[in-house]
Design an enzyme around this catalytic site. Structure first.
Site, PDB file in Angstrom:
ATOM      1  N   GLU A 206     -15.807 -49.640 -19.949  1.00 36.62           N
ATOM      2  CA  GLU A 206     -14.490 -49.201 -20.414  1.00 36.62           C
ATOM      3  C   GLU A 206     -13.455 -50.314 -20.257  1.00 36.62           C
ATOM      4  O   GLU A 206     -12.635 -50.542 -21.153  1.00 36.62           O
ATOM      5  CB  GLU A 206     -14.041 -47.954 -19.643  1.00 36.62           C
ATOM      6  CG  GLU A 206     -14.785 -46.689 -20.043  1.00 36.62           C
ATOM      7  CD  GLU A 206     -14.464 -45.502 -19.163  1.00 36.62           C
ATOM      8  OE1 GLU A 206     -14.798 -44.369 -19.562  1.00 36.62           O
ATOM      9  OE2 GLU A 206     -13.890 -45.679 -18.060  1.00 36.62           O
TER      10      GLU A 206
ATOM     11  N   LYS B 265      -9.529 -44.818 -13.677  1.00 36.38           N
ATOM     12  CA  LYS B 265     -10.612 -44.367 -14.543  1.00 36.38           C
ATOM     13  C   LYS B 265     -11.937 -44.631 -13.836  1.00 36.38           C
ATOM     14  O   LYS B 265     -11.991 -45.393 -12.889  1.00 36.38           O
ATOM     15  CB  LYS B 265     -10.569 -45.113 -15.886  1.00 36.38           C
ATOM     16  CG  LYS B 265      -9.372 -44.718 -16.743  1.00 36.38           C
ATOM     17  CD  LYS B 265      -9.177 -45.557 -17.992  1.00 36.38           C
ATOM     18  CE  LYS B 265     -10.412 -45.793 -18.812  1.00 36.38           C
ATOM     19  NZ  LYS B 265     -11.123 -44.533 -19.188  1.00 36.38           N
TER      20      LYS B 265
END
EC number: 5.3.1.6
Length: 229
Positions: free
Chosen positions: A107, A98
């Site tokens: 995140e 990611k």
């Protein structure tokens, strides 16, 4: 492109259906998470859904606030019930890369304090092994050129993420991103440990053994994979 967007919208809406009244929800970042947040906003307005959102970026925070989703920071909650986020790559053993949207640090912080994590992707993101997508490494600006040289020496094919031709991309924390073009990561756990040990590296985009459910957008409809470890 329209078809691709429809797949993203489909999985975003499907993932939002896992959110129930009273939940604290981690709000992911990126083009697929966008649709999930939009759907949660619709449910807040039309179904009187009561949730608290914990955004993983300033962009997601702004979107949630515009939809009247109450938001808090990760430090204003004890934990997150469910985080829904996109991913740039997911391997057959459910490790992920990611950070394509430069929000990897926030995140990963939100994911770390989440009881459950759902990743929403279209089927192009499912791969046998990670690495074709460049691996983002968030670094503090001081000493970033030294790290860049180190990555060059290791043959990791680094490049600085750029905002424009002359300007380095800055994360929400004011850091830089070095993308590593590795093509194939045979041992993501060993690489994660190596990157974690480097002074000046704030975080990297390897999200290992974190996800509980993956929702894949397919032409035939969303496919839900339950991850067992």
């Amino acid at each position: 492109m329209g078809k691709q967007l429809n797949l993203k919208e489909m999985v975003g809406i499907k993932a939002a259906s896992y959110v129930t009244d009273g939940m604290t929800v981690g709000l992911g970042t990126g083009s697929t998470a966008y649709y999930m947040i939009e759907e949660l906003g619709r449910r807040v307005k039309e179904e009187n859904l009561k949730i608290v959102g914990v955004p993983t970026s300033y962009a997601s925070k702004k979107q949630a606030e515009a939809l009247n989703i109450p938001v808090k920071t990760i430090d204003q909650v004890n934990y997150v019930d469910l985080t829904i986020d996109g991913a740039d790559e997911i391997s057959h053993d459910f490790h992920g890369i990611k950070g394509g949207g430069a929000a990897l640090l926030f995140e990963k912080v939100v994911a770390t304090y989440s009881k459950e994590i759902i990743w929403i992707v279209d089927e192009s993101k499912m791969v046998d092994k990670l690495g074709r997508f460049p691996l983002p490494v968030e670094v503090i600006p001081y000493g970033q050129d030294q790290l860049f040289r180190l990555f060059q020496e290791k043959n990791y094919h680094p490049s600085f993420r750029m905002e424009s031709e002359e300007v380095l991309k800055q994360t929400d924390s004011g850091n830089s991103i070095i993308d590593l073009q590795l093509d194939c990561i045979d041992d993501p756990i060993a690489l994660a440990n190596e990157l974690d040990s480097l002074v000046g590296v704030v975080e990297h985009g390897l999200f290992l053994s974190m996800v509980d459910r993956v929702i894949i957008g397919k032409e035939s409809g969303p496919e839900v994979l339950e991850v067992t470890r």
